[in-house]
Design an enzyme around this catalytic site. Structure first.
Site, mmCIF file in Angstrom:
data_model
loop_
_atom_site.group_PDB
_atom_site.id
_atom_site.type_symbol
_atom_site.label_atom_id
_atom_site.label_comp_id
_atom_site.label_asym_id
_atom_site.label_seq_id
_atom_site.Cartn_x
_atom_site.Cartn_y
_atom_site.Cartn_z
ATOM 1 N N ASP A 465 34.458 36.914 106.425
ATOM 2 C CA ASP A 465 35.537 37.384 105.568
ATOM 3 C C ASP A 465 35.025 37.708 104.174
ATOM 4 O O ASP A 465 35.484 38.656 103.535
ATOM 5 C CB ASP A 465 36.657 36.342 105.495
ATOM 6 C CG ASP A 465 36.162 34.979 105.007
ATOM 7 O OD1 ASP A 465 34.990 34.644 105.260
ATOM 8 O OD2 ASP A 465 36.956 34.250 104.388
ATOM 9 N N GLU A 471 33.334 29.595 102.327
ATOM 10 C CA GLU A 471 34.085 30.004 103.511
ATOM 11 C C GLU A 471 33.149 30.804 104.408
ATOM 12 O O GLU A 471 32.564 30.251 105.320
ATOM 13 C CB GLU A 471 35.331 30.813 103.115
ATOM 14 C CG GLU A 471 36.309 31.014 104.259
ATOM 15 C CD GLU A 471 37.690 31.417 103.771
ATOM 16 O OE1 GLU A 471 38.512 31.771 104.617
ATOM 17 O OE2 GLU A 471 37.941 31.379 102.546
ATOM 18 N N GLU A 753 40.059 41.079 98.365
ATOM 19 C CA GLU A 753 40.822 40.279 99.311
ATOM 20 C C GLU A 753 42.321 40.467 99.141
ATOM 21 O O GLU A 753 43.079 40.435 100.112
ATOM 22 C CB GLU A 753 40.467 38.805 99.127
ATOM 23 C CG GLU A 753 41.210 37.859 100.038
ATOM 24 C CD GLU A 753 40.760 36.428 99.863
ATOM 25 O OE1 GLU A 753 40.980 35.618 100.775
ATOM 26 O OE2 GLU A 753 40.160 36.102 98.808
#
Length: 888
Positions: A465, A471, A753
């Site tokens: 992502d 993450e 994002e």
């Protein structure tokens, strides 16, 4: 001899791959040559143990003979079974449409992988070491083993894997140019290995194999918000070196506890945290023969229950070096290096400082208003490298890590670094770039570049992502919405083949697909639009490459997913077992009903399953899934659609007459209509009304979108299907917030994002989730290529052997051009519009065809290469370059 000939030979969608697992691998090629309407009518493949045998056409392993067939996505090897580690060479000859043969192609190779039996005797070896004070990861381990061979080496192959990461040298030379090997797999099930031809690196008599191993994805930090997971406690190495000598002798060197080990000068290495490197602790010469390792310890043998699988993805490499754009100094002896582009990789710096002196390097995507480095959005990730110098002039660079960044802060230098002392190294999967786009709007051109850089920054060992914060996970929902755009940007056949194996490995016992793949940290199951990735990605691969093996290898897993949906929702509405149920993630002031999303995707999955079942000859399954699609669609109508075509969160909570009068904020959303229209959930007579409702909401918002991750992919295609390309272009070209171009006007170089990651009045969004390199919203690239440029996969012919070229100009765009380098060759289209006069150039690759549709109803005005054409909506053409004109 034919004027067309084969080239660009590939095996399993890779060039000269080593470690192929399939017993009958797929072989493919492209055609090149001159002239129009050139095509292949037959092919002939020969396979042998050496290029010499191919040239002489003797001692062939397999000879297909002449096979009457046109260009295909892939031809299966049909020769005898190959031995473990066997290297095979092949070439191909084709015949053209006049049955004239070509010459033979240049030979290429593939090497077969190892069986589980072949790994017996090769131990997993490690050297566990305590962390240094203040560090969050352990030092790397150094492993070495000296061996002799009796005569010059004529052939040698190294097979290597790690629980973590490895770098191997032979006699001091690094093996291969891959980075972060062996890559990330679901270590609960498998570890990947790579194979290398190392013949040139070995000598007669004394040799040494040396390895450095680090935490990587196995025992480094994985997760977010302090919810970290690991597969194991420390890294380990497993390898096998097969050597054939000139005297005919064969030797195998295996990793085992006889190897010597110690801790390395890389005192810590982690993806999130960065690297700590002490050059004063290098055991100089340890990678060479003759090094005294008597003080080293014996390696520890460890146990691992997973299987060994070859890496079937393109290699991860350093692809490009970026120059410095500028250097600033926000405070004394603190220097900020700006590379002018957000990307993934790292920086290397040339230094010459006293022994023991420390240099600290930190990475970030943006700057604070005072010019200092912004790191709050990294959350727990530090992205910090610390180097202790040894008094020698050297390039310093981090090992076994990567960062997402544009800016680098350097402390520890006495003066600003000069441009020739700094390099930005761009790292991503080394797959062929496929698509190009350009139009009369420079902001849209920059948007296309941002989409590409967003993909380049996240196509690492898995499609992540984001590449910067704590993450960096393979979120299935992100890829579900982005996959077709991803293929228009980069050849994803081999890459997504490997990743779909990760998705299948992570499938729950219930049949639900995971939210992230490899599955770790996030253990919930079956989120709508995330779990559906398991169906959408194989379907898209089949549509874009034409290879039904993408269906077959995922089919049983997809069936389990469909059964999961049915068993957990017997009323045919997606009301239960939705896992984390993310909804229309990070939408703007809009709340789409989550059962609506789930039910819409269930109907979509069933429709795609019916198509795929039909493609592989599963007629009963096709009928079953067609019925399921119709039933779920009916359930969607009953719950969410009024007779006239209004789509709401729950029809029982909204009175029909209110829907006609005004927009119900919590009942109707742009995502409602985008899903209903683009996924063909409405009756034909309802589409116009639904499109009108969608346009009303867009207009009410000042011609702005409000969709999140789920709805954005479907928004512009829904407007096009509803006959409102005018609004689609208006949204695409919107420059004010929120829009695709707003970040471009604010200097973005990748996709954000969130629509409001940064706002010129309000500043930064919440630092807890605010990545400036997130490819998901780049899914609009699909519409830009398919609608603006007009290059599409043909609805009746998957795989681009036959393409559809059908541009739909609009939005005051006066020129657009683009290309797509399909597996069969490059399609090109470019058009210009001046008033009602429209001109277009089309190039179709050798061996292929295209159906060309011009954006006019005035068929009499169409000219092809200056000549009138029959009055028709579509023109079928073979290979070549063609010029069209018409009146709009």
């Amino acid at each position: 001899m034919s004027v067309i000939k084969p080239h660009h030979l590939r095996c399993e969608y890779l060039t000269n791959p080593r470690g192929i697992e399939s017993r009958n691998p797929r072989l493919s090629w492209r055609l090149k040559g001159n002239g129009t309407n050139r095509r292949q009518s037959a092919y002939h493949i020969q396979v042998a143990h050496s290029p010499t045998a191919l040239k002489k056409q003797t001692d062939l392993v397999w000879d297909s003979g002449k096979v009457a067939d046109d260009l295909q996505p892939a031809v299966r090897y049909a020769g005898p079974p190959l031995g473990s580690g066997q290297t095979i060479y092949w070439h191909v000859q084709i015949w053209d449409e006049d049955d004239t043969p070509s010459g033979w192609s240049s030979p290429t190779l593939w090497q077969h992988g190892l069986s589980a039996h072949d790994w017996e005797g090769a131990e997993w070896i490690a050297y566990p070491t305590a962390k240094d004070a203040g560090e969050m990861s352990q030092p790397t381990a150094l492993l070495r083993h000296q061996f002799t061979v009796p005569s010059p080496v004529v052939n040698a192959t190294l097979y290597a894997s790690a629980l973590g990461l490895y770098e191997i040298t032979l006699n001091g030379t690094v093996v291969g140019d891959r980075v972060l090997t062996p890559g990330w797999s679901d270590f609960n099930y498998r570890a990947m290995y790579q194979a290398y031809d190392v013949t040139a690196l070995l000598a007669a008599n004394q040799n040494v194999i040396a390895a450095t191993i680090a935490d990587g994805w196995y025992c480094g930090y994985l997760g977010f918000e302090n919810n970290f997971s690991r597969y194991g406690d420390y890294p380990a190495l497993r390898c096998r070196l097969d050597v054939t000598c000139a005297d005919g002798s064969k030797h195998t060197i295996l990793s085992n506890k006889k190897w010597k080990a110690r801790d390395g000068h890389i005192r810590a290495a982690d993806f999130y945290m960065g690297a700590t490197i002490d050059y004063t602790r290098i055991p100089h010469g340890w990678e060479q023969t003759g090094f005294d390792d008597k003080s080293w310890k014996a390696a520890k043998s460890v146990t691992y229950a997973g299987q060994m699988s070859p890496d079937t993805s393109p290699p991860l490499r350093v692809i490009e070096k970026l120059p410095v754009k500028r250097v600033t100094q926000p405070s004394p002896k603190v220097y900020i290096v700006d590379f002018g582009q957000i990307y993934a990789g790292y920086m290397r710096l040339k230094v010459n400082g006293p022994k023991g002196h420390k240099i600290v390097v930190r990475y970030g995507e943006i700057l604070n208003p005072d010019g200092t480095l912004h790191t709050v959005n990294l959350r727990a990730a530090k992205q910090t490298d610390t180097f202790t110098l040894d008094g020698q002039e050297r390039w310093i660079e981090p090992n076994f890590t990567y960062k997402g960044f544009r800016y680098v802060e350097i402390t520890g230098l006495d003066k600003p670094p000069q441009p020739d002392q700094v390099e930005g190294l761009v790292m991503h999967v080394d797959a062929e770039l496929t698509g190009e786009f350009r139009c009369s709007d420079p902001l849209l051109n920059q948007l296309w570049k941002n989409i590409r850089w967003g993909q380049r920054g996240n196509f690492m060992s898995v499609p992540t992502d984001c590449p910067q914060r704590d993450e960096r996970l393979g979120w299935t929902g992100d890829m579900q919405i982005y996959v077709r755009t991803g293929i228009y940007q980069m050849d994803c056949a081999a890459y997504l083949t490997k990743w779909m194996r990760d998705v299948r490995d992570g499938q729950h016992d219930s049949g639900a697909y995971p939210d992230v793949a490899p599955r770790i940290v996030v253990q919930a199951e079956g989120a709508p639009a995330w779990g559906d990735c398991g169906v959408v990605v194989p379907w898209t691969l089949w549509r874009m490459y034409g290879d039904t093996d993408f269906i077959s290898e995922n089919y049983s897993a997809m069936q389990r997913w469909m059964q999961f949906l049915l068993e957990t929702n017997p009323n045919l509405r997606r009301m239960t077992r939705r896992g984390n149920d993310y909804g229309d993630w990070v939408a703007m002031d809009s709340h789409t009903a989550r059962d609506l999303i789930g039910t819409a995707y269930w109907a979509h999955d069933a429709t795609l399953m019916a198509q795929m079942a039909n493609a592989i000859g599963r007629d009963e399954d096709a009928a079953y899934y067609t019925t399921m699609a119709n039933d779920v669609r009916a359930a969607f109508h009953a719950a969410h659609v009024f007779p006239e075509g209004a789509v709401v969160g729950d029809v029982t909570q909204v009175h029909s007459h209110l829907v006609h009068l005004n927009m119900q904020l919590n009942a109707e959303t742009q995502t409602n209509y985008a899903l209903a229209i683009n996924l063909d959930l409405l009756k034909p007579e309802q589409v116009e009304y639904a499109a009108d409702r969608l346009v009303r909401d867009i207009t009410r918002r000042g011609n702005h979108l409000s969709t999140g991750f789920v709805g954005t992919m479907h928004l512009l295609p829904a407007l096009s299907k509803g006959g409102r390309n005018d609004i689609a272009y208006r949204l695409l070209r919107q420059q004010s917030f929120p829009s695709w171009l707003y970040p471009v006007t604010q200097g973005a170089t990748t996709m954000w994002e969130r629509w409001d990651s940064w706002h010129h009045e309000f500043g930064l969004q919440t630092p807890t989730m605010n990545s400036f390199n997130h490819f998901a919203y780049g899914c609009v690239g699909d519409w830009m290529m398919r609608t603006m440029v007009g290059i599409c996969d043909h609805p009746d012919h998957p795989g681009f052997r036959v393409a559809l070229i059908a541009p739909q100009p609009g939005g005051d765009i006066t020129t657009a051009s683009g290309s797509y380098n399909s597996q069969f060759g490059t399609y090109k289209a470019s058009w210009k519009q001046k008033g009602t006069h429209f001109t277009m150039s089309v190039t179709i690759p050798v061996g292929c065809e295209a159906e060309v549709r011009l954006p006019t109803s005035n068929h009499k005005s169409i000219r092809l290469d200056g000549q009138k054409v029959p009055h028709t909506d579509a023109i079928i053409l073979g290979s070549g370059t063609y010029e069209f004109t018409c009146t709009l």
